[in-house]
Design a protein around this motif. Structure first.
Motif, short mmCIF file in Angstrom:
data_model
loop_
_atom_site.label_atom_id
_atom_site.label_comp_id
_atom_site.label_asym_id
_atom_site.label_seq_id
_atom_site.Cartn_x
_atom_site.Cartn_y
_atom_site.Cartn_z
N ARG A 1 11.75 -6.47 -20.80
CA ARG A 1 12.47 -7.69 -20.44
C ARG A 1 11.97 -8.20 -19.09
O ARG A 1 11.61 -7.42 -18.20
CB ARG A 1 13.98 -7.45 -20.38
N TYR A 2 11.98 -9.54 -18.98
CA TYR A 2 11.51 -10.19 -17.75
C TYR A 2 12.69 -10.81 -17.01
O TYR A 2 13.45 -11.60 -17.58
CB TYR A 2 10.48 -11.27 -18.09
N GLU A 3 12.87 -10.41 -15.74
CA GLU A 3 13.90 -10.98 -14.87
C GLU A 3 13.25 -12.05 -14.02
O GLU A 3 12.47 -11.76 -13.11
CB GLU A 3 14.51 -9.92 -13.97
N ALA A 4 13.55 -13.32 -14.35
CA ALA A 4 12.91 -14.42 -13.62
C ALA A 4 13.38 -14.47 -12.17
O ALA A 4 12.59 -14.82 -11.27
CB ALA A 4 13.22 -15.74 -14.32
N PHE B 1 3.91 -16.37 -23.05
CA PHE B 1 5.23 -15.90 -22.62
C PHE B 1 5.78 -16.86 -21.57
O PHE B 1 5.27 -16.90 -20.44
CB PHE B 1 5.12 -14.48 -22.05
N GLN B 2 6.78 -17.66 -21.93
CA GLN B 2 7.49 -18.54 -21.01
C GLN B 2 6.55 -19.41 -20.18
O GLN B 2 6.67 -19.50 -18.96
CB GLN B 2 8.41 -17.74 -20.09
N GLY C 1 11.78 -15.36 -26.12
CA GLY C 1 12.79 -15.50 -25.08
C GLY C 1 12.35 -14.84 -23.79
O GLY C 1 11.26 -15.09 -23.28
N ASP C 2 13.20 -13.95 -23.26
CA ASP C 2 12.86 -13.23 -22.04
C ASP C 2 12.36 -11.82 -22.33
O ASP C 2 12.30 -11.00 -21.42
CB ASP C 2 14.07 -13.17 -21.10
N ARG C 3 12.02 -11.54 -23.59
CA ARG C 3 11.58 -10.20 -23.97
C ARG C 3 10.14 -10.20 -24.43
O ARG C 3 9.64 -11.17 -25.00
CB ARG C 3 12.45 -9.63 -25.08
N LEU D 1 9.20 -7.20 -14.50
CA LEU D 1 9.17 -6.72 -15.88
C LEU D 1 9.70 -5.29 -15.88
O LEU D 1 9.28 -4.46 -15.06
CB LEU D 1 7.74 -6.74 -16.44
N ASN E 1 11.53 -11.77 -10.61
CA ASN E 1 10.11 -11.79 -10.99
C ASN E 1 9.62 -10.38 -11.31
O ASN E 1 8.64 -9.88 -10.76
CB ASN E 1 9.25 -12.41 -9.88
#
Length: 742
Positions: A540-543, A482-483, A524-526, A548, A546
């Protein structure tokens, strides 16, 4: 060859023949054994008839040259430059090969085929001529209508090869009439764009039925006749070899052969190999025999120590996690003197030397018996442990090209590898590493364990190197890349890790999942988490923060066993009761899902399940078996992408999406008619069976539709009349659907 001909004699050895009568200083365009015991050789300058050591030759008129040719036991058809076709026939009375007719085709001829002589006949009544104007024409070879046109087919590309073949099976001629138990003539045309077209030819009029098109590869397709298991078929050569044949139910299919690409091939028969194919590949000559032609897949078995739990691709290699409960590892088995091969203890050096000298003569006789015993060897299970929580486990690296094992790492005492994935950390420069989730002393009733770790391995020249192990508080059942980080399902916690020098570094986590995270996918971000009892969760991940957080979940509780991501908003999942469901995130559901005001708890989200958006159920279908794995792929080049699943009983199934509304309506009507006309061995209505736990939704029963070919012609005709179609149109539609997948 381009400028020469080589004649070989094939027996126990392959030898060159010098006195064959063939011209060896010119290329051969076509050759055939004639019914009078002679041979026919067609070269660019003429046609040569060889019999009894003597040769008679027909020379091309003027400066014309022969471009393509075809021949059988009594007929020869050639095409000269400019589009002129010349037909020769063997006179049974005089034994001479005479020119019978000529015809201008009006276009340059690219390929032609005179066809094989049907059983009980003296000649082939039709020939196929492919022209460079992207047409293929069927001409008559009847004595009173030589080379008269019968039908023509427009093509999408220039024809490269043509083949007329008689196949015996139940099929329709395109007008609704079924030929049962007869040899039907099929025209197969190989095109320059890598596709092949097959159509049924009317045995009386020569009319060509509705064609079926199939993409085979990037190279122009060559078509030739062959015989496999006593059945006539068509061999197709492109980027890989294919075989087109019918099965016992009358369904025609084109199956790929598991072999290297071939340049040219033709049918070959000898005493050693009665049904063979002689082919060239580059500078090599090969004699092949097709085995297991009725199977759609070619499988290679790899013997494992334990039950495979999960596998993943790692730098072009295949990593497999193996584990068995109530088993002992290899070291423990060797410690108690257990021999899994069942061969017993080996003799010591120097023991029974005198008897070995006397038995040398008998070794050759016993080799066959030893091979039979080895083939029938049964795997012997190790000693049963006396306590609960005992495991035997290992991690294996397999080379998919030759199914060889590159490396095996046996895990520690009672340590079980439960899951694995390939991960590329940004801090490591994108190097592919293998992450393995393990548990030590795992017991199920009650559920407990001693230790749990995430082990990280590096693959160096096919060997695994352990980098470090990170202890965790619960067994790891799911891992995902993941990312540039590692996403882990640890019990009820979804956790994100970064690479560290001595162990993995915790970045963020999401606590409070209902039971345990069983499967993970990321895009992606999911992240898409499958709970062991409460179905799917979209995360979903909020960078920037930081964090989830959950976007949506499924309203219906499902015991998830596996999942596959279809797009950013859609996922397919299977449960342990044999159901497959496709879920989609509603439009706008992720808008405002982020917690910007801090009202939600930072860690514990288990009490807020009712506040999430709910996933929409697009499709639901009862398979009837526990689905253990699922992926999205295309099985052949140019084929449609489908959902491929496997079950606990070894079954492989697919879900193929429809692309047009006409296909949906056709299969729905066909399915509804087959529900009433198909026999019911168990007495259960097909729709009731597919709706065992929940009503079937937006899925057509492919097994039921495919059973149309097994019905009698009277029932087929009855159903076709209801659909306002012919039996041939329905069979062609079913075949096109199969060809789009296999």
């Amino acid at each position: 060859f381009a400028d020469a001909t080589l004649v070989l004699s094939i027996g126990e050895t392959v030898e060159e023949v010098d006195d064959s009568g063939f011209l060896t200083d010119v290329p051969t365009l076509a050759c055939s054994a004639l019914s009078d015991g002679g041979f026919c050789q067609v070269h660019p300058s003429g046609v040569r008839h060889i019999k009894g050591g003597q040769a008679k030759e027909w020379q091309c008129p003027g400066l014309k040259r022969i471009e393509v040719a075809s021949a059988n036991a009594s007929q020869v058809l050639i095409a000269l430059a400019g589009g002129e076709v010349v037909y020769f026939e063997l006179d049974s009375m005089s034994g001479t090969l005479t020119e019978a007719s000529t015809k201008e085709m009006g276009a340059e001829v690219a390929c032609l085929d005179v066809g094989a002589i049907p059983r009980g006949r003296a000649r082939s009544f039709f020939a196929a001529v492919g022209c460079r104007d992207q047409t293929c024409r069927v001409v008559s070879l009847s004595p009173d209508q030589l080379l008269s046109p019968r039908s023509s087919t427009a093509l999408r590309a220039r024809p490269h090869s043509a083949c007329l073949q008689q196949m015996s099976a139940e099929s329709d001629d395109g007008g609704g009439e079924l030929n049962s138990g007869k040899d039907d003539t099929f025209l197969t045309i190989g095109l320059d764009d890598g596709s092949a077209i097959r159509a049924l030819v009317d045995p009386v009029t020569g009319a060509v039925g509705a064609p079926t098109r199939r993409f085979l590869g990037a190279r122009a397709v060559g078509a030739m006749r062959a015989t496999v298991n006593g059945q006539s078929c068509t061999l197709l050569l492109s980027s890989r070899p294919w075989i087109s044949k019918s099965d016992s139910t009358g369904k025609y299919g084109t199956l790929p052969l598991s072999y290297a690409p071939l340049d040219h091939a033709c049918q070959f028969s000898s005493e050693a190999v009665p049904e063979a194919i002689v082919a060239t590949a580059g500078t090599t000559l090969r004699i092949l025999a097709v085995e297991k032609a009725d199977e759609a897949f070619n499988q290679t078995n790899v013997d494992l120590r334990y039950t495979p739990r999960q596998m993943c691709l790692l730098g072009g290699q295949l990593a497999v996690c193996e584990a068995d409960h109530n088993d002992i590892g290899e070291e423990g088995k060797r410690a108690v003197g257990f021999d899994a091969s069942g061969s017993g203890k080996e003799k010591k050096d120097g023991e029974d030397m005198d008897m070995d000298m006397d038995m040398d003569d008998e070794k050759d006789e016993d080799e066959d018996e030893d091979e039979d015993k080895a083939a029938k060897a049964t795997i012997i299970r190790g000693p049963f442990p006396d306590t609960d929580g005992r495991w035997g486990s290992c991690v294996r690296i397999i080379n998919p090209a030759d199914a060889s094992t590159l490396d095996i790492v046996e895990l520690g005492k009672d340590e079980a590898a439960l899951c694995c994935c390939s991960v590329q950390f940004h801090s490591r420069g994108g190097e592919a590493l293998l992450a393995v989730g393990t548990a030590t002393g795992l017991c199920f009733h009650p559920l407990k364990h001693k230790e749990a770790h995430i082990a990280l391995y590096r693959l160096v020249h096919g060997r695994m190197q352990l980098l470090h192990k990170t202890p965790v508080e619960a067994p790891v059942l799911a891992l995902a890349h993941f990312q540039g980080k590692l996403l882990c399902g640890i019990g009820k916690t979804l956790r994100l890790y970064e690479m560290g020098k001595k162990q993995l570094l915790r970045k963020t986590e999401l606590r409070g999942m209902p039971t345990r995270i069983r499967s993970l996918k990321a895009a992606g971000d999911r992240a898409y988490a499958g709970d062991m009892k409460n179905s799917m969760y979209f995360v979903r991940y909020e960078a920037a923060q930081n964090r989830l957080f959950i976007v949506a979940n499924d309203l219906t509780p499902r015991y998830i066993t596996c999942q596959e991501l279809l797009d950013l908003n859609t996922v397919a999942a299977a449960d342990k009761f044999g159901n497959i469901v496709i879920l989609r995130l509603p439009k706008g559901a992720d808008v405002g899902a982020a917690d910007t005001n801090g009202d939600r708890s930072l860690w514990n989200l288990s009490t807020l399940n009712d506040s999430y958006k709910k996933l929409e159920v697009l499709c639901h279908y009862f398979v009837g078996e526990i689905v253990t794995g699922m992926t999205r792929a295309s099985l052949v080049a140019g084929g449609s992408e489908a959902i491929i699943y496997v079950t606990s009983t070894g079954r492989i199934g697919t879900f193929l999406p429809f692309t047009t509304r006409d296909d949906v309506e056709f299969y729905q009507d066909l399915e509804s008619n087959l529900r009433t006309d198909m026999p019911r061995p168990t007495g259960v209505e097909p729709q009731n069976y597919r709706s065992y736990y929940a009503p079937v939704k937006h899925v057509v029963d492919g097994d039921l539709c495919d059973s149309f070919a097994s019905l009698s012609y009277e029932r087929q005709k009855k159903i076709a009349d209801r659909l306002d179609r012919t039996v041939g149109e329905i069979m062609k539609k079913l075949e096109d659907t199969r060809n789009s997948l296999l």
